[in-house]
Scaffold this active site. Structure first.
Site, PDB file in Angstrom:
ATOM      1  N   GLY A   1     -42.981 -15.208  69.510  1.00 40.19           N
ATOM      2  CA  GLY A   1     -42.814 -15.671  68.138  1.00 40.19           C
ATOM      3  C   GLY A   1     -43.570 -16.920  67.768  1.00 40.19           C
ATOM      4  O   GLY A   1     -43.578 -17.330  66.599  1.00 40.19           O
TER       5      GLY A   1
ATOM      6  N   PRO B   1     -44.897 -14.154  74.668  1.00 39.87           N
ATOM      7  CA  PRO B   1     -45.807 -14.476  73.577  1.00 39.87           C
ATOM      8  C   PRO B   1     -46.828 -13.362  73.349  1.00 39.87           C
ATOM      9  O   PRO B   1     -47.331 -12.779  74.307  1.00 39.87           O
ATOM     10  CB  PRO B   1     -46.512 -15.739  74.091  1.00 39.87           C
ATOM     11  CG  PRO B   1     -46.505 -15.569  75.575  1.00 39.87           C
ATOM     12  CD  PRO B   1     -45.225 -14.870  75.914  1.00 39.87           C
ATOM     13  N   GLY B   2     -47.120 -13.059  72.106  1.00 46.90           N
ATOM     14  CA  GLY B   2     -48.164 -12.089  71.781  1.00 46.90           C
ATOM     15  C   GLY B   2     -49.232 -12.768  70.955  1.00 46.90           C
ATOM     16  O   GLY B   2     -50.329 -13.092  71.418  1.00 46.90           O
ATOM     17  N   ARG B   3     -48.864 -13.073  69.701  1.00 50.31           N
ATOM     18  CA  ARG B   3     -49.801 -13.683  68.760  1.00 50.31           C
ATOM     19  C   ARG B   3     -50.402 -14.986  69.294  1.00 50.31           C
ATOM     20  O   ARG B   3     -51.588 -15.232  69.135  1.00 50.31           O
ATOM     21  CB  ARG B   3     -49.053 -13.959  67.446  1.00 50.31           C
ATOM     22  CG  ARG B   3     -49.931 -14.348  66.285  1.00 50.31           C
ATOM     23  CD  ARG B   3     -49.080 -14.828  65.100  1.00 50.31           C
ATOM     24  NE  ARG B   3     -48.023 -13.888  64.757  1.00 50.31           N
ATOM     25  CZ  ARG B   3     -48.141 -12.902  63.882  1.00 50.31           C
ATOM     26  NH1 ARG B   3     -49.262 -12.716  63.245  1.00 50.31           N
ATOM     27  NH2 ARG B   3     -47.119 -12.088  63.635  1.00 50.31           N
TER      28      ARG B   3
ATOM     29  N   ARG C   1     -52.794  -6.442  57.930  1.00 46.77           N
ATOM     30  CA  ARG C   1     -51.936  -7.612  57.701  1.00 46.77           C
ATOM     31  C   ARG C   1     -51.967  -8.143  56.261  1.00 46.77           C
ATOM     32  O   ARG C   1     -50.908  -8.454  55.717  1.00 46.77           O
ATOM     33  CB  ARG C   1     -52.245  -8.730  58.713  1.00 46.77           C
ATOM     34  CG  ARG C   1     -52.006  -8.290  60.168  1.00 46.77           C
ATOM     35  CD  ARG C   1     -52.091  -9.454  61.156  1.00 46.77           C
ATOM     36  NE  ARG C   1     -50.971 -10.352  61.000  1.00 46.77           N
ATOM     37  CZ  ARG C   1     -51.016 -11.502  60.369  1.00 46.77           C
ATOM     38  NH1 ARG C   1     -52.156 -11.970  59.900  1.00 46.77           N
ATOM     39  NH2 ARG C   1     -49.935 -12.221  60.214  1.00 46.77           N
TER      40      ARG C   1
ATOM     41  N   TYR D   1     -48.281  -7.811  54.847  1.00 50.68           N
ATOM     42  CA  TYR D   1     -47.537  -9.080  54.832  1.00 50.68           C
ATOM     43  C   TYR D   1     -48.084 -10.084  53.822  1.00 50.68           C
ATOM     44  O   TYR D   1     -47.613 -11.222  53.786  1.00 50.68           O
ATOM     45  CB  TYR D   1     -47.606  -9.762  56.208  1.00 50.68           C
ATOM     46  CG  TYR D   1     -47.296  -8.906  57.408  1.00 50.68           C
ATOM     47  CD1 TYR D   1     -46.064  -8.267  57.536  1.00 50.68           C
ATOM     48  CD2 TYR D   1     -48.221  -8.780  58.437  1.00 50.68           C
ATOM     49  CE1 TYR D   1     -45.778  -7.511  58.662  1.00 50.68           C
ATOM     50  CE2 TYR D   1     -47.938  -8.025  59.575  1.00 50.68           C
ATOM     51  CZ  TYR D   1     -46.718  -7.395  59.675  1.00 50.68           C
ATOM     52  OH  TYR D   1     -46.436  -6.663  60.798  1.00 50.68           O
TER      53      TYR D   1
ATOM     54  N   CYS E   1     -59.024   4.086  49.222  1.00 52.83           N
ATOM     55  CA  CYS E   1     -58.522   4.408  47.886  1.00 52.83           C
ATOM     56  C   CYS E   1     -57.091   3.937  47.703  1.00 52.83           C
ATOM     57  O   CYS E   1     -56.159   4.744  47.609  1.00 52.83           O
ATOM     58  CB  CYS E   1     -58.630   5.906  47.657  1.00 52.83           C
ATOM     59  SG  CYS E   1     -60.286   6.476  48.022  1.00 52.83           S
ATOM     60  N   GLU E   2     -56.905   2.634  47.713  1.00 53.32           N
ATOM     61  CA  GLU E   2     -55.605   1.994  47.498  1.00 53.32           C
ATOM     62  C   GLU E   2     -55.894   0.606  46.937  1.00 53.32           C
ATOM     63  O   GLU E   2     -56.788  -0.086  47.453  1.00 53.32           O
ATOM     64  CB  GLU E   2     -54.878   1.738  48.839  1.00 53.32           C
ATOM     65  CG  GLU E   2     -54.544   2.928  49.672  1.00 53.32           C
ATOM     66  CD  GLU E   2     -53.170   3.515  49.362  1.00 53.32           C
ATOM     67  OE1 GLU E   2     -52.369   2.870  48.645  1.00 53.32           O
ATOM     68  OE2 GLU E   2     -52.921   4.631  49.838  1.00 53.32           O
TER      69      GLU E   2
ATOM     70  N   TYR F   1     -52.306  -8.130  66.270  1.00 50.81           N
ATOM     71  CA  TYR F   1     -51.849  -7.264  65.174  1.00 50.81           C
ATOM     72  C   TYR F   1     -53.027  -6.872  64.263  1.00 50.81           C
ATOM     73  O   TYR F   1     -52.864  -6.700  63.059  1.00 50.81           O
ATOM     74  CB  TYR F   1     -50.693  -7.921  64.399  1.00 50.81           C
ATOM     75  CG  TYR F   1     -49.573  -8.334  65.337  1.00 50.81           C
ATOM     76  CD1 TYR F   1     -48.754  -7.372  65.923  1.00 50.81           C
ATOM     77  CD2 TYR F   1     -49.378  -9.666  65.699  1.00 50.81           C
ATOM     78  CE1 TYR F   1     -47.767  -7.741  66.832  1.00 50.81           C
ATOM     79  CE2 TYR F   1     -48.396 -10.040  66.610  1.00 50.81           C
ATOM     80  CZ  TYR F   1     -47.591  -9.068  67.171  1.00 50.81           C
ATOM     81  OH  TYR F   1     -46.626  -9.427  68.065  1.00 50.81           O
TER      82      TYR F   1
END
Ligand code: PLP
Length: 413
Positions: free
Chosen positions: A239, A274-276, A312, A316, A341-342, A370
């Site tokens: 986190g 830990p990742g990020r 992301r 988010y 197309c969004e 991510y």
């Protein structure tokens, strides 16, 4: 701290000119810096050296085999959340005893493979899951280890989709129910409850919520000891926030200084996930400018990377700095958008962006975590290639997909 820097006017990754990578391998292209990746891992390890925790890198942040291999070679374990991640972990030779497994929805097949392979423990997220693990271990004739994931009900200032430690989130077990389970632990004959786990959310930039979560579980550990329940592990999750824009996250050292006394007082072995923090600033996404489109209201910079490559911003509202590969003195307000197309397909909105021309390249910064791992084939777009740079060495760690890859598992019946 990262190894993506301008030398004179050109952006480099370690000793390699990023523009050259874009030309050689095409775009969209993920570029990772080996020394940034390992540097973050080692920084955390050094900050916590007094208590020597097992650092289990969170595979979902970036699950490329070469990223995993680099970390486990340097002593890391892995935090997994699916059978697919277990497969990757074992594929790169991660010792099973350095794997911890969380997820609210582990399937029977996933549980039984993880037990058979002998992972360190499961982070259990509900009573029905604990029953299921007990039954499956019994049928395999094994005793398996679990940690109870506690939902400590702490307030975390981050995007609402990435808070996980509030009582209204789907994760973990509240303290009252965890207590009841621990008192009844003898009922689960094939399971040994060996620890507690918390993971309160992601991109957390201040230590207060971590401290508050750890204080709650520490008090709980003391309460269990009074009942004669001794545990072996405390898994404090991941986190840790990183710098995307102008955040001022706690450093590894500040985080360590604040929590080490609390962790020591538990007397338990510490695991962290830990990742990020490890992968986030170790990667960038290179994209080519296809068109500059001026409308009556706005300037759009249309690039060849879309929300399928980096979701992301769309998911988010995340901020990623966007830099030209060759420094340009002038900038202008623009939206940087992909070809999908969004209307949610954007990398930046109303942002001052360097005055690039068609055919120029842009680097979307801090996309090592991510980024690729959340990418998809939406709009039948091929997923990007990934390269790893170490000093002046460049290695392709994932080939760009082909149209054959796109339809590999389909039938036209
Ligand atoms: C995603 C996740 C992590 C890693 O989170 P970061 O914010 O990337 O550090 C750690 N533990 C668990 C259980 C997770 O689900």
């Amino acid at each position: 701290m990262h190894e993506f820097k301008y030398k004179n006017t050109q952006l480099y990754c370690e000793n390699v000119l990023v523009g050259k990578l874009a030309k050689t391998f095409g775009t969209p292209l993920y570029v990772y810096s080996y020394h940034t990746l390992i540097g973050h891992y080692l920084k955390l390890k050094a900050a916590f050296s007094q208590i020597n925790p097992l650092i289990c890198y969170s595979v979902k942040a970036n699950s490329n085999l070469s990223i995993l291999k680099a970390l486990i070679t340097n002593g890391a374990g892995l935090d997994i959340v699916s059978g697919g991640e277990l497969f990757r972990a074992l594929k790169v030779g991660c010792p099973a005893k350095r794997i911890v497994y969380a997820s609210v929805g582990k399937t029977e097949a996933e549980i039984s493979t993880a037990i058979a392979k002998g992972i360190l423990f499961f982070n259990v997220e509900s009573l029905p899951e604990l029953r299921s693990i007990d039954r499956i271990a019994g049928s395999l004739g094994k005793i398996t280890r679990v940690a109870i994931r506690i939902n400590p009900d702490v307030e975390v200032k981050t995007h609402k989709f990435i808070t996980t430690g509030k009582i209204t989130n789907k994760f973990g077990i509240d303290l009252n129910n965890a207590y009841k389970i621990l008192l009844l632990r003898a009922k689960f004959k094939n399971v040994k409850i060996c620890g507690l786990h918390i993971h309160i959310g992601s991109q957390i930039t201040e230590s207060a919520p971590f401290v508050s979560g750890i204080k709650k579980v520490s008090a709980f550990i003391k309460k269990l000891e009074l009942k004669g329940i001794r545990l072996e592990y405390l898994n404090i999750g991941g986190g840790l926030g990183i710098i995307y824009d102008n955040e001022t996250p706690q450093t590894a050292q500040v985080y360590a200084d604040e929590i080490i006394p609390l962790l020591k007082s538990t007397g338990l072995k510490i695991i962290m996930e830990p990742g990020r923090f490890i992968a986030g600033n170790a990667g960038i996404l290179i994209t080519k400018v296809l068109y500059i489109k001026n409308t009556p209201k706005k300037k759009f910079i249309i690039v060849d990377a879309g929300m399928n490559d980096l979701i992301r911003p769309a998911l988010y509202g995340a901020y990623h700095n966007i830099l030209p590969l060759r420094k340009i003195s002038k900038s202008e307000k623009a939206d940087v958008v992909g070809p999908i197309c969004e209307s949610g397909d954007f990398l930046a909105k109303e942002r001052m962006v360097a005055n690039v021309k068609e055919g120029d390249y842009l680097a979307v910064m801090s996309t090592g975590a991510y980024g690729f791992s959340m990418s998809s084939n939406y709009n039948s777009r091929l997923r990007a290639a990934e390269v790893m740079v170490s000093e002046d060495k460049v290695q392709v760690i994932r080939k760009r997909e082909t149209y054959a890859d796109l339809i590999r598992n389909e039938f036209a019946k």
